[in-house]
Scaffold this motif. Sequence first.
Motif, PDB file in Angstrom:
ATOM      1  N   ARG A 249       0.836  -1.212   0.000  1.00 32.56           N
ATOM      2  CA  ARG A 249       0.000   0.000   0.000  1.00 32.56           C
ATOM      3  C   ARG A 249       0.869   1.259   0.000  1.00 32.56           C
ATOM      4  N   ARG A 250       1.906   1.263   0.829  1.00 33.36           N
ATOM      5  CA  ARG A 250       2.772   2.442   0.917  1.00 33.36           C
ATOM      6  C   ARG A 250       3.560   2.662  -0.374  1.00 33.36           C
ATOM      7  N   VAL A 251       4.008   1.561  -0.969  1.00 32.63           N
ATOM      8  CA  VAL A 251       4.760   1.677  -2.224  1.00 32.63           C
ATOM      9  C   VAL A 251       3.851   2.174  -3.347  1.00 32.63           C
ATOM     10  N   ALA A 252       2.620   1.676  -3.381  1.00 32.96           N
ATOM     11  CA  ALA A 252       1.677   2.112  -4.422  1.00 32.96           C
ATOM     12  C   ALA A 252       1.422   3.615  -4.315  1.00 32.96           C
ATOM     13  N   ARG A 253       1.273   4.092  -3.066  1.00 29.70           N
ATOM     14  CA  ARG A 253       1.063   5.525  -2.865  1.00 29.70           C
ATOM     15  C   ARG A 253       2.294   6.318  -3.292  1.00 29.70           C
ATOM     16  N   ASP A 254       3.480   5.771  -2.978  1.00 25.23           N
ATOM     17  CA  ASP A 254       4.725   6.448  -3.356  1.00 25.23           C
ATOM     18  C   ASP A 254       4.871   6.508  -4.868  1.00 25.23           C
ATOM     19  N   ILE A 255       4.480   5.429  -5.552  1.00 23.63           N
ATOM     20  CA  ILE A 255       4.552   5.406  -7.016  1.00 23.63           C
ATOM     21  C   ILE A 255       3.644   6.479  -7.611  1.00 23.63           C
ATOM     22  N   GLU A 256       2.456   6.631  -7.040  1.00 21.80           N
ATOM     23  CA  GLU A 256       1.534   7.659  -7.516  1.00 21.80           C
ATOM     24  C   GLU A 256       2.133   9.061  -7.319  1.00 21.80           C
ATOM     25  N   GLU A 257       2.714   9.262  -6.143  1.00 18.16           N
ATOM     26  CA  GLU A 257       3.299  10.572  -5.849  1.00 18.16           C
ATOM     27  C   GLU A 257       4.485  10.862  -6.760  1.00 18.16           C
ATOM     28  N   ARG A 258       5.301   9.846  -7.012  1.00 16.53           N
ATOM     29  CA  ARG A 258       6.470  10.051  -7.867  1.00 16.53           C
ATOM     30  C   ARG A 258       6.053  10.265  -9.324  1.00 16.53           C
ATOM     31  N   ALA A 259       4.942   9.652  -9.734  1.00 15.26           N
ATOM     32  CA  ALA A 259       4.437   9.871 -11.096  1.00 15.26           C
ATOM     33  C   ALA A 259       4.051  11.331 -11.290  1.00 15.26           C
ATOM     34  N   VAL A 260       3.456  11.914 -10.239  1.00 16.68           N
ATOM     35  CA  VAL A 260       3.107  13.333 -10.296  1.00 16.68           C
ATOM     36  C   VAL A 260       4.374  14.172 -10.424  1.00 16.68           C
ATOM     37  N   LEU A 261       5.391  13.800  -9.659  1.00 13.75           N
ATOM     38  CA  LEU A 261       6.657  14.529  -9.718  1.00 13.75           C
ATOM     39  C   LEU A 261       7.284  14.428 -11.106  1.00 13.75           C
ATOM     40  N   ASP A 262       7.276  13.222 -11.652  1.00 15.62           N
ATOM     41  CA  ASP A 262       7.898  13.005 -12.959  1.00 15.62           C
ATOM     42  C   ASP A 262       7.156  13.740 -14.082  1.00 15.62           C
ATOM     43  N   ALA A 263       5.875  14.025 -13.840  1.00 12.28           N
ATOM     44  CA  ALA A 263       5.074  14.681 -14.875  1.00 12.28           C
ATOM     45  C   ALA A 263       5.209  16.193 -14.833  1.00 12.28           C
ATOM     46  N   TRP A 264       5.878  16.695 -13.814  1.00  9.58           N
ATOM     47  CA  TRP A 264       6.020  18.152 -13.683  1.00  9.58           C
ATOM     48  C   TRP A 264       6.873  18.698 -14.824  1.00  9.58           C
ATOM     49  N   THR A 265       6.402  19.774 -15.437  1.00 11.19           N
ATOM     50  CA  THR A 265       7.130  20.339 -16.578  1.00 11.19           C
ATOM     51  C   THR A 265       7.484  21.810 -16.396  1.00 11.19           C
ATOM     52  N   GLY A 266       7.183  22.372 -15.219  1.00  9.06           N
ATOM     53  CA  GLY A 266       7.511  23.768 -14.976  1.00  9.06           C
ATOM     54  C   GLY A 266       6.382  24.682 -15.413  1.00  9.06           C
ATOM     55  N   PRO A 267       6.577  25.988 -15.398  1.00  7.71           N
ATOM     56  CA  PRO A 267       7.795  26.650 -14.919  1.00  7.71           C
ATOM     57  C   PRO A 267       7.940  26.540 -13.408  1.00  7.71           C
ATOM     58  N   ALA A 268       9.155  26.687 -12.912  1.00  8.10           N
ATOM     59  CA  ALA A 268       9.421  26.520 -11.498  1.00  8.10           C
ATOM     60  C   ALA A 268       8.886  27.718 -10.719  1.00  8.10           C
ATOM     61  N   ALA A 269       7.984  27.431  -9.772  1.00 16.69           N
ATOM     62  CA  ALA A 269       7.400  28.478  -8.943  1.00 16.69           C
ATOM     63  C   ALA A 269       6.736  27.830  -7.739  1.00 16.69           C
ATOM     64  N   THR A 270       6.555  28.598  -6.678  1.00 20.03           N
ATOM     65  CA  THR A 270       5.815  28.107  -5.528  1.00 20.03           C
ATOM     66  C   THR A 270       4.331  28.110  -5.864  1.00 20.03           C
ATOM     67  N   ALA A 271       3.531  27.550  -4.958  1.00 26.53           N
ATOM     68  CA  ALA A 271       2.095  27.417  -5.227  1.00 26.53           C
ATOM     69  C   ALA A 271       1.416  28.768  -5.407  1.00 26.53           C
ATOM     70  N   ASP A 272       1.975  29.834  -4.805  1.00 25.30           N
ATOM     71  CA  ASP A 272       1.375  31.152  -4.949  1.00 25.30           C
ATOM     72  C   ASP A 272       2.050  31.991  -6.021  1.00 25.30           C
ATOM     73  N   GLY A 273       2.843  31.336  -6.894  1.00 21.09           N
ATOM     74  CA  GLY A 273       3.369  31.999  -8.072  1.00 21.09           C
ATOM     75  C   GLY A 273       4.717  32.687  -7.930  1.00 21.09           C
ATOM     76  N   THR A 274       5.415  32.484  -6.835  1.00 19.47           N
ATOM     77  CA  THR A 274       6.746  33.075  -6.682  1.00 19.47           C
ATOM     78  C   THR A 274       7.739  32.302  -7.544  1.00 19.47           C
ATOM     79  N   PRO A 275       8.387  32.949  -8.515  1.00 17.80           N
ATOM     80  CA  PRO A 275       9.310  32.223  -9.409  1.00 17.80           C
ATOM     81  C   PRO A 275      10.502  31.653  -8.643  1.00 17.80           C
ATOM     82  N   VAL A 276      10.947  30.493  -9.075  1.00 18.64           N
ATOM     83  CA  VAL A 276      12.133  29.836  -8.511  1.00 18.64           C
ATOM     84  C   VAL A 276      13.027  29.419  -9.674  1.00 18.64           C
ATOM     85  N   LYS A 277      14.300  29.698  -9.563  1.00 20.11           N
ATOM     86  CA  LYS A 277      15.229  29.323 -10.628  1.00 20.11           C
ATOM     87  C   LYS A 277      15.791  27.937 -10.325  1.00 20.11           C
TER      88      LYS A 277
END
Length: 568
Positions: A249-277
């Motif tokens: 169960r824990r691994v399945a949840r981790d796989i889901e979370e990592r899939a979200v991470l791997d799908a991230w394409t930018g641009p880099a910013a915090t949730a409230d829109g502060t740019p990050v380099k």
Amino acid sequence: MVTSTDSVTNSVAPSTVQGTPVVPGLAHGPALIVRGEVDPAAIERFGNGDFADADAALAAYDDAAEAVATGFTRTAARASGAATEVLTASAGLARDKGLRSAVRKELNAGTGLVGAVQAAVEQFVGLFTNMGGLMAERATDLRDIERRVVAHVVGEPQPGVPTPEQPSVLVAEDLAPSDTAVLDPGLVLGLVTEKGGPTSHTAIIARQLGLPCIVGAGGAMAIPAGSRVLLDGTTGLVEVDPDERDAARRVARDIEERAVLDAWTGPAATADGTPVKLLANVADGKSAAIAASGPVGGVGLLRTELSFLNRQDEPSVDEQTDIYAAVLEAFGEGQYVVVRTLDAGSDKPIAFATKEHEENPALGVRGLRLSFDNPGLLDRQLDAIAQAAERTGTETWVMAPMVATVDEARDFADRVRERGLKAGIMIEVPSAALLADRMLEVVDFLSIGTNDLSQYTMAADRMATDLAHLTDAWQPAVLQLISMTARAGQRVGKSVGVCGEAAADPMLATVLIGMGITSLSMASAAVRPVGAKLSAATLETCRRAAEAALAAADPLAARAAVRDVLEG
């Protein structure tokens, strides 16, 4: 050779093992226990080798050492980034004249070839270990070279991590760069080592491969081979024979979370829109091209020493220009490349530049200090960087490693600006962090190298297993120095980045941004997880995470406190 084993070293197998987490993620599977040795029976059959004399035995050593060095170089050509760098350094160590001289001395004293190799390596292992610092890290490389040379001499296959028959969690006392550089992420689920710290070669390459990894895990070799283990690269805990349903169960949840991470394409910013380099650490044109294909704003660390490591003579300005231009041309409008000048010395000796027989190379003439009595070395490199920048049109910043005083920073900045480039320094020495305000009066930017800053702040050898917890960037003293440096940059509106391994830790990245760090540079494989983590937190949350980390008593408490803030 390195083989897996079905026996347990200790009579009582542990139910859990605690180590230092370096690459987040969960891994669940059978433990492949790796032990490194050449078959004793083969060594016994070889005996003294029946050589005509010491010269003949030395010739056999030369053949074996060259074969090992060539093997490293061949593997380096297939690798990229940090793996290429450490493998190239290992090739140079295999060809080391000092090591050969020690072997010859043993042979002339009547020692057999295998014994001579072992004695010579032991001599240098003791020497490097006593030196401490980065030099002690070479002990693992030397023992790997010893095994490979001996295997070649006695006619055994080259040692190395066996290819798992099924996806497995690799458990080892330690791993040489040549082992970690060729791991197949499809078959190796994660790494656990008894030795090593957060900035060891194993940790660095595990990050590049994106493999969950724990180092400094005392007692790991007592885990029964084949037993099911659950590795948590966020907490540093290894559970032996966990509840299978809960683990799944824990691994399945981790796989889901990592899939979200791997799908991230930018641009880099915090949730409230502060740019990050977000930037990449690269070593050559090949790794730069890989990095440029991802969501990065450029390069925060170009390790130029790679073009020097395997050379007996200094590359010409034109040669260097071509090497740097291959990196710069991978990036274009809106991106920039930060080039670090020659970071040689200590664990990265350069034949034509570094001093021999220093009592403590980690605290000796390394980095910028090489230019003190050889200014032409730096001037020629700066000329090449300037020419590469002009040829490609890419915005280029230049920084020096191992700067300790304001005068050093000022002199370096003057040289860089004479060539029309932006000048900065690395913050690796505690004195530079303490003087960050004054450093920023003479340079344009700062970049924090957390690997060395942690080691020098805590006076702890990066490869000392018993001290791995001290070389952790989550240490309160290290975080305080980082925070102090970031505040100095904020006061004058200048860039302060982090290019050490700490930048690749997604949770620590939120802390760094909360402190006021303006850019994070890391292995290309870490960019998406870090970017996704930052995108889920507001700037205010990052600031609260920074406050929690700075208030914690130790790294374990800091991680737990930040986790509570981010999940709250």
